[in-house]
Design an enzyme around this catalytic site. Structure first.
Site, PDB file in Angstrom:
ATOM      1  N   HIS A  12       0.858  -1.187   0.000  1.00 48.58           N
ATOM      2  CA  HIS A  12       0.000   0.000   0.000  1.00 48.58           C
ATOM      3  C   HIS A  12       0.892   1.234   0.000  1.00 48.58           C
ATOM      4  O   HIS A  12       1.232   1.772   1.054  1.00 48.58           O
ATOM      5  CB  HIS A  12      -0.937  -0.029   1.218  1.00 48.58           C
ATOM      6  N   HIS A  14       1.293   4.803  -2.627  1.00 47.11           N
ATOM      7  CA  HIS A  14       0.909   5.556  -3.830  1.00 47.11           C
ATOM      8  C   HIS A  14       2.174   6.191  -4.372  1.00 47.11           C
ATOM      9  O   HIS A  14       2.829   6.962  -3.650  1.00 47.11           O
ATOM     10  CB  HIS A  14      -0.116   6.634  -3.472  1.00 47.11           C
ATOM     11  N   HIS A 188      -9.420   0.757  -1.429  1.00 45.51           N
ATOM     12  CA  HIS A 188      -9.445   1.450  -0.144  1.00 45.51           C
ATOM     13  C   HIS A 188     -10.874   1.357   0.391  1.00 45.51           C
ATOM     14  O   HIS A 188     -11.833   1.664  -0.343  1.00 45.51           O
ATOM     15  CB  HIS A 188      -9.093   2.928  -0.306  1.00 45.51           C
ATOM     16  N   GLU A 191     -11.360   3.372   5.647  1.00 43.05           N
ATOM     17  CA  GLU A 191     -10.346   4.326   6.138  1.00 43.05           C
ATOM     18  C   GLU A 191     -11.113   5.437   6.861  1.00 43.05           C
ATOM     19  O   GLU A 191     -11.045   5.563   8.080  1.00 43.05           O
ATOM     20  CB  GLU A 191      -9.512   4.895   4.980  1.00 43.05           C
ATOM     21  N   ASP A 269       1.689   4.091   2.713  1.00 44.06           N
ATOM     22  CA  ASP A 269       0.638   4.896   2.073  1.00 44.06           C
ATOM     23  C   ASP A 269       1.240   6.018   1.221  1.00 44.06           C
ATOM     24  O   ASP A 269       1.369   5.865   0.012  1.00 44.06           O
ATOM     25  CB  ASP A 269      -0.340   5.444   3.124  1.00 44.06           C
TER      26      ASP A 269
END
Ligand code: HPA
Ligand code: ZN
Length: 326
Positions: A12, A14, A188, A191, A269
């Site tokens: 995970h 980006h 996702h 969250e 992340d």
């Protein structure tokens, strides 16, 4: 390999979230782009977020500097170099093509540039094409259509950006098409959004992993299902604190997720924004949550269990985790 953290897979991250302020300025200079901030310090001073949206506003604004295949290659190469230094053995890297297509950057530059970095890296890596859930479903379908000639680089699709008000079911059609194309799927969910979004991602989108998923703990039936079906959760501790899901790391529910026997992993992340790469997240949960060596080993083993790897490679990585600190 760092002795302090086990060899791990990062599932995970980006790639646009690995854009460090220094690289924002370097790429702006290379591309002749004027920035609103006059220094790295000024830009970094704006990295105080209240929630997901206040982060996303800065995250998307910084992307103006990413214009050419070379930019995307340099971005991914810098991340993969860090992986090599910090014990990340395998990475499945998210990217947000719609955020680039909308600025006139062609899909070929995005996937071609990222792919060139993957080809040159000693770290095993693949790409996950994410759809922006706060954009229309038709825009996601168009992104997938444009990516079709380049799918040899892409292991799966994902779903990210502003969660609340954009349930997974909005993207049923494009995920169906992704499955037809032989792609894996993640999303996702949970969250900032409710546990029902986790359920929808599983039932309507057919995802094989849930990104974040921390709010699943509000729903005991869902927790039982995640345990029974061995659904991986890609948890991002430092991100959750920076975006306000927990007031401090010591309050994070990672220990509860482990105690529930869920297939939890630790990830970064958007490391350039949230104060650390994956090894920093491991170090932080060891320090602030008191996790011991065997719990860190379990988290790292889970990352390879949850990865989209063939079985011989998975077994090889799991053996490395087993040998760590013995
Ligand atoms: N959540 C949703 N979308 C995102 C994130 C995140 O943490 N990072 C980049 N896009
Ligand atoms: Zn994310």
């Amino acid at each position: 390999m760092s002795a302090a953290t086990p060899p791990t897979a990062e599932l995970h991250v980006h790639v646009e979230g690995t854009l460090e302020p220094e690289m924002v300025f370097a790429l702006a200079r290379r591309n002749g782009i004027a920035l609103p901030d006059s220094s790295v310090e000024e830009l970094r001073a704006r990295y105080r977020f209240r929630d997901l949206q206040s982060f996303l506003d800065v995250y998307y604004a910084n992307m103006v500097v990413l214009r050419t295949a070379e930019d995307f290659r340099d971005l991914a190469a810098a991340y993969l170099d860090r992986c090599a230094e910090r014990g990340v053995r395998h990475a499945e890297i998210f990217f947000d093509p719609q955020a680039h297509l909308s600025r006139g950057v062609p899909m070929e530059a995005v996937i071609g540039g990222l792919g060139a970095a993957l080809d040159d890296s000693e770290v095993s890596a693949s790409l996950i094409l994410c759809f922006l859930r706060d954009e229309p479903a038709e825009s996601a379908a168009e992104a997938l259509r444009l990516a079709e000639p380049f799918l040899d680089r892409v292991v799966g699709v994902g779903l990210d950006s502003a969660e609340v008000g954009h349930p997974p079911s909005k993207f049923a059609e494009v995920f169906r098409r992704a499955h037809e194309l032989g792609l894996r799927a993640v999303a996702h969910a949970g969250e900032e959004g409710p546990p029902d979004y986790v359920r929808e991602a599983l039932d309507v989108l057919g995802v094989q992993r849930i990104d974040h998923g921390i709010r699943a703990l509000e729903d005991p039936e869902l927790v039982a299902r995640l345990r029974r079906e061995r659904i991986p959760l890609t948890v991002c501790p430092l991100s959750n604190v920076r975006l306000g899901a927990f007031p401090e790391l010591a309050a994070h529910t990672l220990p509860r997720l482990l105690a529930e026997d869920l297939l939890v992993t630790v990830n970064s992340d958007d490391p350039a924004y949230f104060g650390g790469y994956v090894d920093d997240n491991y170090a932080a949960v060891r320090r602030e949550l008191g996790l011991g060596t065997e719990q860190l080993r379990e988290l790292a083993a889970n990352s390879f269990r949850a990865a989209f790897l063939d079985e011989p490679r998975r077994a090889g990585f799991l053996a490395e985790v087993e040998a760590w600190q013995r």
